[in-house]
Design a protein around this motif. Structure first.
Motif, PDB file in Angstrom:
ATOM      1  N   LEU A   1      72.145  79.457  33.617  1.00  0.00           N
ATOM      2  CA  LEU A   1      71.154  80.528  33.697  1.00  0.00           C
ATOM      3  C   LEU A   1      71.644  81.731  34.487  1.00  0.00           C
ATOM      4  O   LEU A   1      71.022  82.793  34.421  1.00  0.00           O
ATOM      5  CB  LEU A   1      69.865  79.990  34.337  1.00  0.00           C
ATOM      6  N   ARG A   2      72.720  81.597  35.219  1.00  0.00           N
ATOM      7  CA  ARG A   2      73.061  82.722  36.102  1.00  0.00           C
ATOM      8  C   ARG A   2      73.573  83.907  35.285  1.00  0.00           C
ATOM      9  O   ARG A   2      74.218  83.752  34.248  1.00  0.00           O
ATOM     10  CB  ARG A   2      74.048  82.303  37.188  1.00  0.00           C
ATOM     11  N   ALA A   3      73.270  85.094  35.787  1.00  0.00           N
ATOM     12  CA  ALA A   3      73.548  86.311  35.035  1.00  0.00           C
ATOM     13  C   ALA A   3      75.042  86.463  34.758  1.00  0.00           C
ATOM     14  O   ALA A   3      75.436  86.867  33.661  1.00  0.00           O
ATOM     15  CB  ALA A   3      73.012  87.520  35.809  1.00  0.00           C
ATOM     16  N   GLY A   4      75.874  86.154  35.717  1.00  0.00           N
ATOM     17  CA  GLY A   4      77.304  86.363  35.548  1.00  0.00           C
ATOM     18  C   GLY A   4      78.044  85.143  35.024  1.00  0.00           C
ATOM     19  O   GLY A   4      79.266  85.043  35.175  1.00  0.00           O
TER      20      GLY A   4
ATOM     21  N   GLY B   1      65.435  79.841  30.869  1.00  0.00           N
ATOM     22  CA  GLY B   1      64.827  79.609  32.177  1.00  0.00           C
ATOM     23  C   GLY B   1      63.308  79.671  32.172  1.00  0.00           C
ATOM     24  O   GLY B   1      62.668  79.297  33.157  1.00  0.00           O
TER      25      GLY B   1
ATOM     26  N   TYR C   1      77.292  69.984  35.061  1.00  0.00           N
ATOM     27  CA  TYR C   1      76.710  69.743  36.379  1.00  0.00           C
ATOM     28  C   TYR C   1      76.687  68.242  36.613  1.00  0.00           C
ATOM     29  O   TYR C   1      76.056  67.500  35.854  1.00  0.00           O
ATOM     30  CB  TYR C   1      75.274  70.274  36.449  1.00  0.00           C
TER      31      TYR C   1
ATOM     32  N   ILE D   1      75.269  67.369  31.199  1.00  0.00           N
ATOM     33  CA  ILE D   1      74.785  68.697  30.818  1.00  0.00           C
ATOM     34  C   ILE D   1      73.743  69.190  31.821  1.00  0.00           C
ATOM     35  O   ILE D   1      73.075  68.400  32.489  1.00  0.00           O
ATOM     36  CB  ILE D   1      74.225  68.714  29.372  1.00  0.00           C
ATOM     37  N   PRO D   2      73.619  70.524  31.956  1.00  0.00           N
ATOM     38  CA  PRO D   2      72.617  71.065  32.866  1.00  0.00           C
ATOM     39  C   PRO D   2      71.224  70.569  32.500  1.00  0.00           C
ATOM     40  O   PRO D   2      70.857  70.514  31.328  1.00  0.00           O
ATOM     41  CB  PRO D   2      72.727  72.580  32.645  1.00  0.00           C
ATOM     42  N   GLY D   3      70.431  70.255  33.518  1.00  0.00           N
ATOM     43  CA  GLY D   3      69.108  69.725  33.274  1.00  0.00           C
ATOM     44  C   GLY D   3      68.225  70.640  32.449  1.00  0.00           C
ATOM     45  O   GLY D   3      67.495  70.192  31.562  1.00  0.00           O
ATOM     46  N   GLN D   4      68.287  71.932  32.733  1.00  0.00           N
ATOM     47  CA  GLN D   4      67.361  72.833  32.023  1.00  0.00           C
ATOM     48  C   GLN D   4      67.744  72.973  30.554  1.00  0.00           C
ATOM     49  O   GLN D   4      66.858  73.130  29.696  1.00  0.00           O
ATOM     50  CB  GLN D   4      67.308  74.198  32.728  1.00  0.00           C
TER      51      GLN D   4
ATOM     52  N   LYS E   1      69.035  70.511  28.795  1.00  0.00           N
ATOM     53  CA  LYS E   1      68.510  69.259  28.217  1.00  0.00           C
ATOM     54  C   LYS E   1      66.991  69.334  28.061  1.00  0.00           C
ATOM     55  O   LYS E   1      66.437  68.884  27.049  1.00  0.00           O
ATOM     56  CB  LYS E   1      68.911  68.073  29.093  1.00  0.00           C
ATOM     57  N   ASN E   2      66.334  69.925  29.036  1.00  0.00           N
ATOM     58  CA  ASN E   2      64.876  70.048  28.976  1.00  0.00           C
ATOM     59  C   ASN E   2      64.439  70.857  27.754  1.00  0.00           C
ATOM     60  O   ASN E   2      63.480  70.496  27.063  1.00  0.00           O
ATOM     61  CB  ASN E   2      64.385  70.716  30.273  1.00  0.00           C
TER      62      ASN E   2
ATOM     63  N   LEU F   1      66.111  71.152  24.994  1.00  0.00           N
ATOM     64  CA  LEU F   1      66.376  70.324  23.816  1.00  0.00           C
ATOM     65  C   LEU F   1      65.320  69.215  23.683  1.00  0.00           C
ATOM     66  O   LEU F   1      64.947  68.836  22.567  1.00  0.00           O
ATOM     67  CB  LEU F   1      67.788  69.734  23.890  1.00  0.00           C
TER      68      LEU F   1
END
Lengths: 189, 189
Positions: A16-19, A46, A87, A91-94, A96-97, A99
């Motif tokens: 989610l981070r911008a960069g 997000g 992470y 996979i990153p939790g968000q 997966k959420n 999906l």
């Protein structure tokens, strides 16, 4: 079936981070797609709330607005490209959420039959290979037509210039190849 | 080191829904723990925002309030018991998201060195075995001391009475055994 000239690829960054380096990979992908194919991105990952069956009315139309937008973006695209960090070995939790929401109800899962490619990047040496593998497994359970390819960018902090352009040539070439397969019709063996 | 008589076990349900079978497993666990050991639950998993490195100031003290509460609950417990469903062949996204936050910064991860047991349940036949396996892997990367045990409750819709009591005797016995190992000191081989 869509031809490469009219293919729309939906790009999703698992970070989610911008960069994010994975966002930068999607930017590079937009340039490396075959002629005529285009990349659009989904940038509201997000905003998707935690999956809770109590909040799930059972049809897409009654799901939270960001979920509906996510599912519509997948449904409207011909292909999906997910670029994910790793992470804690997965996979990153968000991601997966999101999906998890997409899979409900099962019959309305927009990933079913959708051709999807997975790439990944990390600042470490392994290029998110565990996250990619888990993600491919999960997408297979969604019924997606997952490209059986692994493409990881290790040491991502060194792979982009100050403007965010991908300057790691080996990965750039491999990404171009993968995007040809993703956009191709019919599916490469 | 804590003795069984003073052990506090933090129970975490990977499902957010109020009537979750995994919540009911935690309720059963509270009754099945060895004498003196007690179970407390963390019930704010759904309040944890999506992990975004841009929102992560780098120390626990600056993280979102629900994240701090989650990490404090783990830190204050002697043991952790996670009961998880399986979504799309892996762990629920929001549970992974909470664990992603817990791992940051690495040196302040309250799971490091914490003894953790994983159980799972589904309405299907397999009892969340994939979700449990991925969760054990992830917890290992956190540095947790993960019990090398798998305990799944399949056909969960038939395993509880109308008051939510666990009435599946085989699983009940296995859960009691697992909780003895979880609460024991030192760690069983």
């Amino acid at each position: 079936m869509a031809t490469p000239e009219s293919v729309t690829v939906l790009g999703i960054s698992g970070s989610l981070r911008a960069g994010s380096h994975n966002r930068k990979i999607l930017r590079a992908a937009a340039e490396l797609l075959p002629p005529g194919a285009r990349l659009v991105t989904f940038d509201r990952l997000g905003d998707i709330p935690p999956y809770n069956e109590d909040d799930d009315a059972g049809t897409t139309g009654q799901q939270p607005e960001a979920v509906r937008e996510f599912k519509n973006a997948i449904a409207e695209a011909d292909r999906v490209l997910i670029a994910t960090p790793e992470y804690n070995g997965s996979i990153p939790g968000q991601l997966k959420n999101a999906l998890d929401w997409a899979s409900r109800p099962r019959a309305e899962d927009p990933l079913r039959g959708k051709r999807v490619a997975v790439v990944g990047s990390t600042n470490g040496l392994f290029g998110a290979v565990w996250a990619q593998a888990e993600l491919r497994k999960i997408l297979g359970i969604h019924g997606a037509e997952v490209l059986d390819r692994e493409l990881g960018l290790p040491l991502a902090m060194d792979a982009f210039d100050e403007e965010g352009n991908l300057v790691e040539d080996g990965f750039r070439d491999a990404l171009r190849d993968l995007l040809e397969d993703l956009a191709a019709s019919p599916v490469p063996a």
